[in-house]
Design an enzyme around this catalytic site. Structure first.
Site, PDB file in Angstrom:
ATOM      1  N   HIS A  20      21.346  -7.675  20.171  1.00 26.39           N
ATOM      2  CA  HIS A  20      20.258  -6.627  20.537  1.00 26.39           C
ATOM      3  C   HIS A  20      20.324  -5.540  19.241  1.00 26.39           C
ATOM      4  O   HIS A  20      20.894  -4.585  19.416  1.00 26.39           O
ATOM      5  CB  HIS A  20      20.450  -5.870  21.952  1.00 26.39           C
ATOM      6  CG  HIS A  20      19.225  -5.198  22.419  1.00 26.39           C
ATOM      7  ND1 HIS A  20      18.875  -4.836  23.608  1.00 26.39           N
ATOM      8  CD2 HIS A  20      18.260  -4.661  21.730  1.00 26.39           C
ATOM      9  CE1 HIS A  20      17.803  -4.428  23.504  1.00 26.39           C
ATOM     10  NE2 HIS A  20      17.516  -3.899  22.555  1.00 26.39           N
ATOM     11  N   HIS A  22      17.279  -4.040  16.561  1.00 21.42           N
ATOM     12  CA  HIS A  22      16.002  -4.258  15.706  1.00 21.42           C
ATOM     13  C   HIS A  22      15.986  -3.744  14.278  1.00 21.42           C
ATOM     14  O   HIS A  22      16.522  -2.704  14.209  1.00 21.42           O
ATOM     15  CB  HIS A  22      15.049  -3.001  16.655  1.00 21.42           C
ATOM     16  CG  HIS A  22      14.879  -3.166  18.123  1.00 21.42           C
ATOM     17  ND1 HIS A  22      13.953  -4.000  18.645  1.00 21.42           N
ATOM     18  CD2 HIS A  22      15.682  -2.949  19.100  1.00 21.42           C
ATOM     19  CE1 HIS A  22      13.733  -3.959  19.877  1.00 21.42           C
ATOM     20  NE2 HIS A  22      14.952  -3.287  20.032  1.00 21.42           N
ATOM     21  N   GLU A 203      14.898  -1.532  31.166  1.00 17.14           N
ATOM     22  CA  GLU A 203      15.270  -0.451  30.532  1.00 17.14           C
ATOM     23  C   GLU A 203      14.731   0.840  31.165  1.00 17.14           C
ATOM     24  O   GLU A 203      15.525   1.579  31.674  1.00 17.14           O
ATOM     25  CB  GLU A 203      14.927  -0.262  29.042  1.00 17.14           C
ATOM     26  CG  GLU A 203      15.512   0.775  28.086  1.00 17.14           C
ATOM     27  CD  GLU A 203      14.886   0.717  26.671  1.00 17.14           C
ATOM     28  OE1 GLU A 203      13.783  -0.120  26.279  1.00 17.14           O
ATOM     29  OE2 GLU A 203      15.400   1.512  25.885  1.00 17.14           O
ATOM     30  N   ASP A 281      21.053  -1.617  19.571  1.00 16.06           N
ATOM     31  CA  ASP A 281      19.749  -1.271  19.608  1.00 16.06           C
ATOM     32  C   ASP A 281      18.962  -0.971  18.153  1.00 16.06           C
ATOM     33  O   ASP A 281      18.443  -1.679  17.540  1.00 16.06           O
ATOM     34  CB  ASP A 281      19.420  -0.438  20.809  1.00 16.06           C
ATOM     35  CG  ASP A 281      18.076  -0.968  21.382  1.00 16.06           C
ATOM     36  OD1 ASP A 281      17.288  -1.453  21.055  1.00 16.06           O
ATOM     37  OD2 ASP A 281      17.656   0.210  22.240  1.00 16.06           O
TER      38      ASP A 281
HETATM   39  N1  HPA Z   1      13.138  -0.451  23.598  1.00 16.58           N
HETATM   40  C1  HPA Z   1      11.854  -0.877  23.489  1.00 16.58           C
HETATM   41  N2  HPA Z   1      11.319  -1.199  22.122  1.00 16.58           N
HETATM   42  C2  HPA Z   1      12.259  -0.782  21.132  1.00 16.58           C
HETATM   43  C3  HPA Z   1      13.548  -0.297  21.504  1.00 16.58           C
HETATM   44  C4  HPA Z   1      13.910  -0.216  22.829  1.00 16.58           C
HETATM   45  O1  HPA Z   1      14.842   0.172  22.933  1.00 16.58           O
HETATM   46  N3  HPA Z   1      13.801  -0.246  20.227  1.00 16.58           N
HETATM   47  C5  HPA Z   1      12.918  -0.495  19.241  1.00 16.58           C
HETATM   48  N4  HPA Z   1      11.885  -1.128  20.058  1.00 16.58           N
HETATM   49 ZN    ZN Z   2      15.717  -2.778  21.948  1.00 13.30          ZN
END
Ligand code: HPA
Ligand code: ZN
Length: 344
Positions: A20, A22, A203, A281
């Site tokens: 996970h 980005h 989340e 993340d």
């Molecule tokens: N959540 C949702 N979208 C996202 C995140 C996240 O933690 N990080 C980058 N885009």
């Molecule tokens: Zn994410």
């Protein structure tokens, strides 16, 4: 709580997979400034230090506003290559041997950057990392859920010629009020082409979104998913089916899902038999890469060495690696852990 030196060494030395991440979230403040200079982009901040001081978020949206602003410095294939290569070099120092990486094509195509420029840059670095560093990877294309589903379908059409380099689809951006069901059609198309499906759910959004992602998008993994603690029936079902949750502890505290790391449920979920993994993340924004996430949870929650080993093993079990590669890494984890415990 102080974490023992043995546990710190274990965290650093265990092979790990990251599931996970980005890639745009690995854009460090200094790189924002370097790329702004290279591409002659005016930034509303004077220095990398000033930018980093803004990383004091109150929720997901306050982070996303800054994150999308910073991505505007990414313009050329070389920029995407440099960004991805920098992340992979960090993986090497962190003992991350396999990375499944998200990218957000819509945040670039909406600025006039062609899909192919983004993909070529990212993929070039992934190919080099496999041959030079031995780091394997998968690429997951995310749809931005705050934009209309019709735009996700357009993005899917742009991606069709490049599916040999894209392994899965994901769903990210603002979660509240943008339920997974809105994207059922584009997910069905992607799955029909043999792509894996994952989605951010639970989340900030309710556990019902986790259920929708499983039942309507047919995902094989849930990203975050921590709000599953609010729905015991769903939790039992996800444990029974061993649907992985890619958990991101520092992200959750930085975006105020939990006030402190001591409240984080990751070890509870592990003990209840869920296939949870540790991930970063958006490491440039949330205080570090995978090892910092392990160290932060170790500091606050006091896991046993066995729990740390289990989390590292889960990262491979939950990955899209084939069974032979997964077994190879599980065996390697056992031998690294045995060697350290003999010395300890
Ligand atoms: N959540 C949702 N979208 C996202 C995140 C996240 O933690 N990080 C980058 N885009
Ligand atoms: Zn994410």
């Amino acid at each position: 709580m102080t974490t023992s030196q043995n546990l710190v060494e274990l965290i650093h030395k265990l092979p790990k997979a990251e599931l996970h991440l980005h890639i745009e979230g690995s854009l460090e403040p200094q790189m924002v400034f370097d790329l702004a200079e290279r591409n002659k982009v005016e930034l509303p901040y004077k220095s990398a230090g000033e930018l980093a001081r803004l990383y004091d978020f109150e929720d997901l949206q306050s982070f996303l506003d800054l994150y999308y602003q910073a991505t505007a410095v990414l313009q050329t294939e070389q920029d995407f290559y440099d960004l991805t290569w920098a992340y992979l070099k960090t993986c090497q120092t962190e003992k991350i041997v396999h990375a499944e990486i998200f990218f957000d094509p819509q945040s670039h195509t909406s600025r006039g950057i062609p899909f192919e420029v983004v993909l070529d840059g990212i993929h070039g670095a992934l190919a080099r990392a496999e041959s030079e560093l031995g780091i394997t990877s998968r690429l997951i294309m995310c749809f931005l859920r705050h934009l209309p589903a019709a735009q996700a379908l357009d993005t899917w059409k742009s991606a069709k010629p490049f599916l040999d380099r894209i392994h899965g689809v994901g769903l990210d951006s603002s979660e509240r009020d943008f339920p997974p069901r809105l994207f059922a059609d584009v997910y069905a198309l992607a799955r029909a082409e043999g792509l894996y499906a994952v989605a951010h759910a639970g989340e900030e959004g309710p556990p019902a979104y986790i259920r929708e992602a499983i039942e309507l998008l047919h995902v094989s993994r849930i990203d975050h998913g921590v709000r599953i603690t609010e729905d015991p029936d769903l939790l039992a079902q996800v444990a029974e089916r061993q649907i992985p949750l890619t958990v991101c502890p520092l992200s959750n505290t930085r975006l105020c899902v939990y006030e402190t790391m001591a409240e984080h449920p990751i070890l509870d979920l592990l003990d209840r038999g869920l296939l949870v993994t540790v991930n970063s993340d958006d490491p440039a924004y949330f205080g570090g890469y995978v090892n910092n996430n392990y160290l932060a949870l170790a500091e606050a929650l006091g896991p046993s060495a066995d729990q740390i080993v289990q989390l590292a093993k889960n990262s491979f079990k939950a990955s899209f690696l084939n069974d032979a590669a997964t077994m190879k890494w599980l065996t390697k984890i056992d031998s690294v852990a045995a060697e350290l415990s003999l010395r300890g």
